[in-house]
Design a protein around this motif. Structure first.
Motif, PDB file in Angstrom:
ATOM      1  N   LYS A   1     -29.033   1.421 -11.356  1.00 12.53           N
ATOM      2  CA  LYS A   1     -29.266   1.019  -9.968  1.00 12.53           C
ATOM      3  C   LYS A   1     -30.139   2.045  -9.251  1.00 12.53           C
ATOM      4  O   LYS A   1     -30.971   1.683  -8.404  1.00 12.53           O
ATOM      5  CB  LYS A   1     -27.932   0.845  -9.230  1.00 12.53           C
ATOM      6  CG  LYS A   1     -27.117  -0.358  -9.720  1.00 12.53           C
ATOM      7  CD  LYS A   1     -25.808  -0.488  -8.963  1.00 12.53           C
ATOM      8  CE  LYS A   1     -25.021  -1.694  -9.455  1.00 12.53           C
ATOM      9  NZ  LYS A   1     -23.705  -1.824  -8.750  1.00 12.53           N
TER      10      LYS A   1
ATOM     11  N   ALA B   1     -33.675   1.322 -10.335  1.00 14.31           N
ATOM     12  CA  ALA B   1     -34.183   0.120  -9.657  1.00 14.31           C
ATOM     13  C   ALA B   1     -34.609   0.446  -8.225  1.00 14.31           C
ATOM     14  O   ALA B   1     -35.605  -0.095  -7.722  1.00 14.31           O
ATOM     15  CB  ALA B   1     -33.111  -0.969  -9.657  1.00 14.31           C
ATOM     16  N   ALA B   2     -33.884   1.356  -7.590  1.00 19.54           N
ATOM     17  CA  ALA B   2     -34.246   1.765  -6.225  1.00 19.54           C
ATOM     18  C   ALA B   2     -35.576   2.503  -6.228  1.00 19.54           C
ATOM     19  O   ALA B   2     -36.406   2.312  -5.324  1.00 19.54           O
ATOM     20  CB  ALA B   2     -33.143   2.647  -5.635  1.00 19.54           C
TER      21      ALA B   2
ATOM     22  N   GLN C   1     -40.631  -4.350 -17.288  1.00 18.50           N
ATOM     23  CA  GLN C   1     -41.278  -5.109 -16.223  1.00 18.50           C
ATOM     24  C   GLN C   1     -42.801  -5.157 -16.373  1.00 18.50           C
ATOM     25  O   GLN C   1     -43.489  -5.708 -15.515  1.00 18.50           O
ATOM     26  CB  GLN C   1     -40.893  -4.521 -14.863  1.00 18.50           C
ATOM     27  CG  GLN C   1     -39.404  -4.646 -14.557  1.00 18.50           C
ATOM     28  CD  GLN C   1     -39.020  -4.005 -13.231  1.00 18.50           C
ATOM     29  OE1 GLN C   1     -39.793  -3.982 -12.278  1.00 18.50           O
ATOM     30  NE2 GLN C   1     -37.810  -3.468 -13.160  1.00 18.50           N
TER      31      GLN C   1
ATOM     32  N   ILE D   1     -38.070   2.115  -8.324  1.00 20.53           N
ATOM     33  CA  ILE D   1     -39.140   1.131  -8.546  1.00 20.53           C
ATOM     34  C   ILE D   1     -39.404   0.352  -7.268  1.00 20.53           C
ATOM     35  O   ILE D   1     -40.562   0.072  -6.920  1.00 20.53           O
ATOM     36  CB  ILE D   1     -38.768   0.194  -9.711  1.00 20.53           C
ATOM     37  CG1 ILE D   1     -38.642   1.003 -11.014  1.00 20.53           C
ATOM     38  CG2 ILE D   1     -39.812  -0.911  -9.870  1.00 20.53           C
ATOM     39  CD1 ILE D   1     -38.121   0.204 -12.192  1.00 20.53           C
ATOM     40  N   ARG D   2     -38.342   0.059  -6.541  1.00 15.96           N
ATOM     41  CA  ARG D   2     -38.514  -0.703  -5.298  1.00 15.96           C
ATOM     42  C   ARG D   2     -39.280   0.097  -4.251  1.00 15.96           C
ATOM     43  O   ARG D   2     -40.188  -0.424  -3.607  1.00 15.96           O
ATOM     44  CB  ARG D   2     -37.153  -1.117  -4.743  1.00 15.96           C
ATOM     45  CG  ARG D   2     -37.273  -1.838  -3.406  1.00 15.96           C
ATOM     46  CD  ARG D   2     -35.946  -2.203  -2.816  1.00 15.96           C
ATOM     47  NE  ARG D   2     -36.097  -2.644  -1.427  1.00 15.96           N
ATOM     48  CZ  ARG D   2     -35.072  -2.956  -0.639  1.00 15.96           C
ATOM     49  NH1 ARG D   2     -33.835  -2.894  -1.080  1.00 15.96           N
ATOM     50  NH2 ARG D   2     -35.307  -3.328   0.612  1.00 15.96           N
ATOM     51  N   ILE D   3     -38.930   1.380  -4.066  1.00  9.99           N
ATOM     52  CA  ILE D   3     -39.602   2.140  -2.997  1.00  9.99           C
ATOM     53  C   ILE D   3     -41.074   2.357  -3.323  1.00  9.99           C
ATOM     54  O   ILE D   3     -41.893   2.525  -2.417  1.00  9.99           O
ATOM     55  CB  ILE D   3     -38.914   3.489  -2.694  1.00  9.99           C
ATOM     56  CG1 ILE D   3     -38.970   4.421  -3.902  1.00  9.99           C
ATOM     57  CG2 ILE D   3     -37.496   3.300  -2.209  1.00  9.99           C
ATOM     58  CD1 ILE D   3     -38.663   5.853  -3.558  1.00  9.99           C
TER      59      ILE D   3
ATOM     60  N   PRO E   1     -42.938   3.747   2.395  1.00 10.63           N
ATOM     61  CA  PRO E   1     -41.726   4.256   1.745  1.00 10.63           C
ATOM     62  C   PRO E   1     -41.154   5.445   2.510  1.00 10.63           C
ATOM     63  O   PRO E   1     -41.863   6.117   3.266  1.00 10.63           O
ATOM     64  CB  PRO E   1     -42.236   4.685   0.368  1.00 10.63           C
ATOM     65  CG  PRO E   1     -43.668   5.023   0.591  1.00 10.63           C
ATOM     66  CD  PRO E   1     -44.159   4.047   1.630  1.00 10.63           C
TER      67      PRO E   1
ATOM     68  N   SER F   1     -42.980   0.194  -4.337  1.00  9.65           N
ATOM     69  CA  SER F   1     -43.697  -1.016  -3.936  1.00  9.65           C
ATOM     70  C   SER F   1     -43.730  -1.198  -2.422  1.00  9.65           C
ATOM     71  O   SER F   1     -44.352  -2.134  -1.919  1.00  9.65           O
ATOM     72  CB  SER F   1     -43.043  -2.249  -4.579  1.00  9.65           C
ATOM     73  OG  SER F   1     -41.745  -2.462  -4.050  1.00  9.65           O
ATOM     74  N   GLU F   2     -43.063  -0.299  -1.693  1.00  9.13           N
ATOM     75  CA  GLU F   2     -43.008  -0.412  -0.242  1.00  9.13           C
ATOM     76  C   GLU F   2     -44.301   0.121   0.384  1.00  9.13           C
ATOM     77  O   GLU F   2     -44.842   1.140  -0.052  1.00  9.13           O
ATOM     78  CB  GLU F   2     -41.826   0.382   0.314  1.00  9.13           C
ATOM     79  CG  GLU F   2     -40.459  -0.149  -0.095  1.00  9.13           C
ATOM     80  CD  GLU F   2     -40.114  -1.439   0.609  1.00  9.13           C
ATOM     81  OE1 GLU F   2     -40.657  -1.688   1.710  1.00  9.13           O
ATOM     82  OE2 GLU F   2     -39.290  -2.209   0.063  1.00  9.13           O
TER      83      GLU F   2
END
Length: 286
Positions: free
Chosen positions: A228, A231-232, A27, A234-236, A242, A238-239
């Protein structure tokens, strides 16, 4: 999150750490990754460019950790997300595990992470931002696993210091997340990642059964998908807000609620005794 942000990840040559490094590089993130063996790490990642900094680090040695943090700053100019992922499992009853075996598990799982936190915090404080993600386990929330007492103790310790760290770091704009996975299909239960006692006591039938199940039945059949899970993570990162606690996996979710409900029931069943232990109002007045 801006893909120019810098991730620092320990224990990156296999398991969740390796999957995380690969997804981040795909990414376009900048990634510093550590392992005890830099050749194994570089070979596993299979990428050599300006976005990837492989580092050989002994997490038990504070100077080695500090050198890795400084090398990351020198290469990328900053650190934005720190992931304490390095660690290993230890399966044996409290009685049969030696002092040395127990201390070694704490040295890597707990004190190694503390070395990283101490070295990274000055940089995160100076920039007034950052996110520390400490990989715990569902075994850091519930210890109801025969044979995993010491390992659970290390992860309970991670969760304890992480909660305090979150309270301390909040004033500097730094987030902390404790990640508690259930069973994910990595090599965590392989011989290279799961220690067993040098002396086994056959009387612990439940422990031996647990050992047999984890090594021969559960290993390779875990329900969690590591890609998965990564991926979770990486997502948190960006929160904006979090979570402090992130459980991963249906099994972790279910086991967490089993403990929560058990504690609630015991609180209510023993409430009269619990609340009876203060000074009486008359005694306080007197």
């Amino acid at each position: 999150m801006d893909t120019k942000n810098v991730w620092f990840i320990t224990g990156a040559s296999k398991g969740l750490g390796l999957s995380l490094v690969k997804q981040l590089l795909q990414q376009g993130y900048n990634v510093a990754a550590t392992s005890r063996n830099i050749e194994d790490l570089s070979r596993a990642v299979g990428q050599a460019d300006n976005h990837f900094l492989p580092l050989s680090v002994d997490l038990k040695t504070e100077a080695s950790v500090e050198a890795a943090i400084n090398a990351t700053i020198a290469q990328f100019g900053r650190i934005d997300v720190v992931v304490n992922n390095a660690g290993y499992g230890l399966l044996g009853s409290i009685e049969e595990l030696t002092d040395q075996e127990a201390r070694e598990n704490f040295d890597v799982n707990v004190f190694g992470s503390l070395n990283v936190v101490r070295s990274a915090m000055p940089h995160l404080r100076e920039q007034q931002s950052g996110h520390i993600i400490n990989i715990s386990s569902i075994g850091g929330f519930t210890g109801n696993f025969p044979g995993f007492g010491i390992y659970c103790a290390t992860k309970f310790a991670v969760e304890g210091f992480s909660e305090s760290l979150a309270a301390e770091a909040k004033a500097f704009g730094i987030n902390v997340t404790i990640v508690s996975p259930g069973y994910f299909r990595t090599d965590f239960l392989a011989a290279s990642s799961l220690g067993v006692p040098s002396r086994q006591i056959d009387a612990y039938e439940a422990v031996r059964a647990s050992q047999q199940a984890h090594q021969t039945q559960i290993n390779g059949n875990q329900p969690g998908d590591p890609e998965k899970a990564v991926a979770a993570l990486i997502r948190i990162a960006s929160e904006q807000n979090p979570p402090l606690h992130l459980f991963l996996g249906q099994d972790a979710y279910d086991m967490a609620y089993t403990k929560i409900n058990a504690v609630k029931n015991e609180l209510e069943n023993w409430k009269a005794m619990t609340v009876s232990t203060g000074f009486d109002a008359e005694s306080v007045i007197a």
